[in-house]
Scaffold this active site. Structure first.
Site, PDB file in Angstrom:
ATOM      1  N   LYS A 239      19.206 -28.827   2.344  1.00 15.47           N
ATOM      2  CA  LYS A 239      18.526 -30.227   2.009  1.00 15.47           C
ATOM      3  C   LYS A 239      19.469 -31.194   1.241  1.00 15.47           C
ATOM      4  O   LYS A 239      19.538 -30.719   0.092  1.00 15.47           O
ATOM      5  CB  LYS A 239      17.158 -30.144   1.685  1.00 15.47           C
ATOM      6  N   ASP A 244      14.884 -39.070  -3.709  1.00 18.57           N
ATOM      7  CA  ASP A 244      13.468 -39.011  -2.961  1.00 18.57           C
ATOM      8  C   ASP A 244      12.701 -39.928  -3.917  1.00 18.57           C
ATOM      9  O   ASP A 244      12.117 -39.339  -4.887  1.00 18.57           O
ATOM     10  CB  ASP A 244      13.247 -37.721  -2.821  1.00 18.57           C
ATOM     11  N   LYS A 251       5.925 -41.471  -4.985  1.00 24.86           N
ATOM     12  CA  LYS A 251       5.770 -40.592  -6.178  1.00 24.86           C
ATOM     13  C   LYS A 251       5.378 -41.482  -7.301  1.00 24.86           C
ATOM     14  O   LYS A 251       5.542 -42.727  -7.644  1.00 24.86           O
ATOM     15  CB  LYS A 251       7.258 -39.826  -6.470  1.00 24.86           C
ATOM     16  N   ASP A 262      17.040 -33.828  -6.009  1.00 21.39           N
ATOM     17  CA  ASP A 262      16.690 -33.140  -4.778  1.00 21.39           C
ATOM     18  C   ASP A 262      17.558 -33.003  -3.667  1.00 21.39           C
ATOM     19  O   ASP A 262      17.390 -32.358  -2.336  1.00 21.39           O
ATOM     20  CB  ASP A 262      15.697 -34.245  -4.086  1.00 21.39           C
ATOM     21  N   ASP A 321       6.355 -37.901   1.443  1.00 19.59           N
ATOM     22  CA  ASP A 321       7.058 -36.998   0.239  1.00 19.59           C
ATOM     23  C   ASP A 321       7.445 -35.775   0.919  1.00 19.59           C
ATOM     24  O   ASP A 321       7.793 -34.980   0.039  1.00 19.59           O
ATOM     25  CB  ASP A 321       6.199 -37.275  -0.954  1.00 19.59           C
ATOM     26  N   GLU A 323       9.438 -34.652   3.062  1.00 19.00           N
ATOM     27  CA  GLU A 323      10.364 -35.180   3.689  1.00 19.00           C
ATOM     28  C   GLU A 323      11.594 -33.974   3.974  1.00 19.00           C
ATOM     29  O   GLU A 323      12.325 -34.017   5.009  1.00 19.00           O
ATOM     30  CB  GLU A 323      11.070 -36.615   3.307  1.00 19.00           C
ATOM     31  N   ARG A 325      11.474 -30.987   4.475  1.00 18.72           N
ATOM     32  CA  ARG A 325      11.182 -30.015   5.398  1.00 18.72           C
ATOM     33  C   ARG A 325      11.511 -30.793   6.856  1.00 18.72           C
ATOM     34  O   ARG A 325      11.736 -30.066   7.911  1.00 18.72           O
ATOM     35  CB  ARG A 325       9.929 -29.527   5.703  1.00 18.72           C
TER      36      ARG A 325
END
Length: 477
Positions: A239, A244, A251, A262, A321, A323, A325
């Site tokens: 990933k 993010d 967030k 991230d 959020d 995202e 996955r």
């Protein structure tokens, strides 16, 4: 930090300082002085005797972690001095201890000061390691091989740390792709970069949607290391969320800080495949990274959207959020479509805060369908100096990610077991023939910690690199 081995006697080695590793001060020449200073031979305990030019550092167990922490503690003190050379005696230890000493030194001496206006000039310091006195020439011995291997592994971890620590303004998908090309060129491996036209043409709509609102084009990175007569074929998927914001499910402000981390899974994959090639491990390895920035804007994907992933499954978006996955789903599908006869497929992601809540900020959560494989991964992780534990799937949590309007929802209907439900989501994108070959690594905890721990600094730790290399090394045995 330069490291050299010698089989000269410790008293014959010329150096400015001596580092003494000890778990019992009773047999030490300076024991009375150490007692008067209340020094205890425990992990992270240190005394610097300036007059005798000795650093005494404690360790509690003769394990990788305890000894790596000990030498890192000593090295940090060494770095605060103006001395240029230090020596340490390992003649009373098993030869395998060398790995922990080298890696503890190189990982513990890491610093990241790219954004300091006044940078301290890096000191040229050297650690001289005294090994068995009866060792033959150092040209061909096992210990020299351990030294060189540990140097490569440590360099890879520090590369991952540098990437993760770099700010989102300086590290976005195009930069990640460019860096991947540089690493590939250095390691003499193949690198292919795919842009958003490719994602759209190949129905990778989940990944494409996540990066839609960013001014930076999303990139699919595919690195390939193919040695002759490869014994196994391994796929590493990462990933690579270079930043993010949470998207429209924005967030809170304090949760947005540190979201440069991230991309930790993607950076781990880049550094790991570089190291695998440098170590010339006898496996064909593919590294696939979804480099994306999750932002807000008029074109942002939305809660209530239904996305169609590469394998045709439909996904109800209930939280933008969740995202990572979505990016991994398409990358996993791409890997299985493009690469045949896979022996292992591992994915790495700073995926869930729930994993941090469940197992703490220093431990990775290991998930999948193959109990034996998961146990093997955990064993290799602990051996390599990384903390990991298994999180088990179950049929009841699987039901919580069902959607009333699509095949699956991108978040669960319960607030509990979030790390596992994220893993179960990814399981929907693993083909039946690969179910037993797949492991999901949730590295959200250890990938980035805002305080130093052991031989890890504030910030990125390079989580995932050492455990993967150790697993592949163990396959040879």
């Amino acid at each position: 930090m330069k490291i050299n081995l010698t089989n000269s006697k410790i008293e014959e080695i010329q150096s400015d300082l001596q580092i003494v590793l000890t778990n019992n001060i009773e047999n030490l020449e300076d024991k009375e002085l150490l007692k008067s200073l209340d020094f205890k031979a425990k992990d992270e305990e240190l005394v610097f005797l300036a007059e005798s030019k000795k650093i005494f550092v404690g360790y509690e167990e003769e394990t990788y972690d305890s000894l790596a922490i000990a030498i890192a503690t000593a090295i940090k003190k060494f770095q605060t001095t103006l001395f240029k050379t230090a020596k340490v005696d390992l003649t009373s230890f098993d030869s395998l201890v060398l790995k922990s000493i080298v890696e503890g030194t190189l990982l513990g001496s890491y610093t990241f000061n790219d954004y300091k206006s006044k940078k301290e000039k890096k000191k040229k310091q050297e650690l001289i390691i005294c090994i068995q006195e009866d060792s033959p020439s150092l040209d061909n011995i096992e210990l020299n091989s351990i030294l060189e291997e540990s140097k490569i592994i440590s360099k890879a971890v520090n590369k991952a740390r540098d990437m993760v620590n770099t700010t989102p303004g300086d590290f976005y998908p195009e930069v990640m792709a460019s860096l991947a090309k540089k690493l590939a060129k250095d390691a003499k491996i193949d690198c292919k970069i795919k842009g958003e036209k490719y994602l759209a043409k190949n129905d990778m709509n989940a990944m494409l949607s996540v990066g839609r609102a960013s001014i930076h084009e999303s990139k699919l990175i595919h690195l390939s290391y193919k040695p002759k007569d490869a014994k196994k074929k391994i796929v590493l998927v990462g990933k690579g969320l270079t930043y993010d914001s949470g998207g429209l499910s924005l967030k809170p402000a304090d949760y947005m800080v540190t979201m440069k981390s991230d991309k930790g899974g993607g950076c781990a994959v880049l550094a790991t495949i570089w190291a695998i090639a440098k170590l010339e491990l006898p496996y064909e390895v593919h590294g696939i990274i979804g480099a994306v920035e999750n932002m807000i804007g008029g074109d942002a994907y939305k809660p209530d959207d239904v996305l169609v992933a590469k394998n045709g499954k439909t996904i109800e978006v209930r939280n933008t959020d969740a995202e990572g996955r979505l990016v991994l789903a398409d990358c996993l599908c791409y890997a299985q479509d493009e690469i045949k006869d896979i022996d292992y497929i591992f994915d790495y992601a700073t995926l869930t805060g729930a994993c941090v809540v469940g197992v703490g900020q220093y431990t990775s959560g290991i998930m999948g369908n193959n109990e034996k494989l998961k146990a093997s991964v955990v064993k290799s992780s602990l051996k390599a100096g990384e903390y990991a534990t298994t999180l088990d799937f179950n049929r009841y949590l699987r039901k919580t990610i069902k959607s009333e309007i699509a095949d699956i929802s991108n978040i669960a209907s319960t607030r509990y077991g979030g790390a596992i439900t994220a893993g179960l989501f990814l399981d929907n994108f693993i083909e039946e023939k690969n179910k037993e070959k797949w492991v999901h690594f949730d590295i959200a905890g250890p990938a980035f910690v805002e305080s130093a721990w052991g031989y890890n600094p504030h910030g990125a730790s390079g989580a995932g690199v050492r455990m993967t290399i150790e697993f592949l090394k163990d396959l040879k045995k």
